[in-house]
Design a protein around this motif. Sequence first.
Motif, PDB file in Angstrom:
ATOM      1  N   TRP A  39       0.694  -1.312  -0.109  1.00 21.61           N
ATOM      2  CA  TRP A  39      -0.011   0.071   0.216  1.00 21.61           C
ATOM      3  C   TRP A  39       0.873   1.326  -0.077  1.00 21.61           C
ATOM      4  N   ALA A  40       1.867   1.272   0.951  1.00 23.38           N
ATOM      5  CA  ALA A  40       2.878   2.345   1.098  1.00 23.38           C
ATOM      6  C   ALA A  40       3.263   2.604  -0.239  1.00 23.38           C
ATOM      7  N   ALA A  43       0.760   3.992  -2.806  1.00 21.50           N
ATOM      8  CA  ALA A  43       0.523   5.441  -2.398  1.00 21.50           C
ATOM      9  C   ALA A  43       1.345   6.380  -2.762  1.00 21.50           C
ATOM     10  N   ALA A  44       2.855   5.964  -2.568  1.00 17.71           N
ATOM     11  CA  ALA A  44       3.884   6.760  -2.821  1.00 17.71           C
ATOM     12  C   ALA A  44       3.897   7.078  -4.503  1.00 17.71           C
ATOM     13  N   GLY A  47       0.846   9.512  -5.299  1.00 16.09           N
ATOM     14  CA  GLY A  47       0.794  10.680  -4.609  1.00 16.09           C
ATOM     15  C   GLY A  47      -0.507  10.785  -3.265  1.00 16.09           C
ATOM     16  N   LEU A  48      -0.793   9.594  -3.057  1.00 15.26           N
ATOM     17  CA  LEU A  48      -1.948   9.369  -1.853  1.00 15.26           C
ATOM     18  C   LEU A  48      -1.350   9.631  -0.598  1.00 15.26           C
ATOM     19  N   ASP A  49      -2.296   9.854   0.169  1.00 13.95           N
ATOM     20  CA  ASP A  49      -1.941   9.788   1.784  1.00 13.95           C
ATOM     21  C   ASP A  49      -1.858   8.088   2.314  1.00 13.95           C
ATOM     22  N   MET A  50      -0.773   7.948   2.569  1.00 12.83           N
ATOM     23  CA  MET A  50      -0.321   6.677   3.149  1.00 12.83           C
ATOM     24  C   MET A  50      -1.045   6.738   4.363  1.00 12.83           C
ATOM     25  N   ALA A  51      -1.120   7.523   5.260  1.00 14.43           N
ATOM     26  CA  ALA A  51      -1.490   7.044   6.519  1.00 14.43           C
ATOM     27  C   ALA A  51      -3.170   6.874   6.837  1.00 14.43           C
ATOM     28  N   THR A  52      -3.684   6.990   5.738  1.00 14.92           N
ATOM     29  CA  THR A  52      -5.236   6.835   5.603  1.00 14.92           C
ATOM     30  C   THR A  52      -5.593   6.282   4.671  1.00 14.92           C
TER      31      THR A  52
END
Length: 252
Positions: A39-40, A43-44, A47-52
């Motif tokens: 997922w990380a 997301a990276a 350009g997504l928010d990895m925390a959510t």
Amino acid sequence: MSPTPAAAGRSAAWLGFAADTLFAIGLTLILSLAGGVIWALIAAARGLDMATPGVLVQMAMAVIATGGTAVLLYLLRRRASDAEKMASLQAIYRSSTWGWTLLAGAAVFLGSSLVSWLFAQFTDQPTPSNMALMEQARAQYPLLLVLFAVGLAPFYEELLFRRVLFGRLAAAGMVLPGIVLSSLLFALSHEIPGLGDHGWAAMLQLWLVYGGMGAVFAWLYQRTGTLLAPIVAHAINNGVALTMLMLGLSAS
């Protein structure tokens, strides 16, 4: 004196159960970490928010972690023999199997409702830790939620907790210890102490609900001789609970 074959079999079953439990914990952690890393990276890259992570990602990670653990442990540790497969197939064609299955599904739902009602007389109703995910999935992906809660989760949870863990001790004649311990692990896997903001009274209620559910499903597996029975009973319970969630009702 050397141990009797029965005593040696029980000792081997206890060691096997301990190994299965440790393997399950380890594999779940490893697969959860792998899912988080994947997922990380995604997301990276986007350009997504990895925390959510969104609800789809959370559901996928749950299937990978718990479902993957269940399948691997079954294949590596408790694969069904040809004789067990034949016995299970015969049980599927017995009408009594489905009578017990319907009874177990109803008993689990009614028992959970009774526990919730009794605790509601003395304390506030706790919210299960997976409720937020269920609410999000209901709003965004209702059909996917049905597939997850009624199809996938009952299959891999029964495979892990009833076939692998309970079955290890039950096969050695230790049915009651198998029911108690596998149900305890089932409850703890759903509500892990310290991860939420529940008090001990709330945790006790949730453990009683999940533990009682696990005990009934283990009994049903032992009674019918086919894993399909607790899978269907589990699906019935989840389906009723999900229907009430969809309608905005409460099981309590």
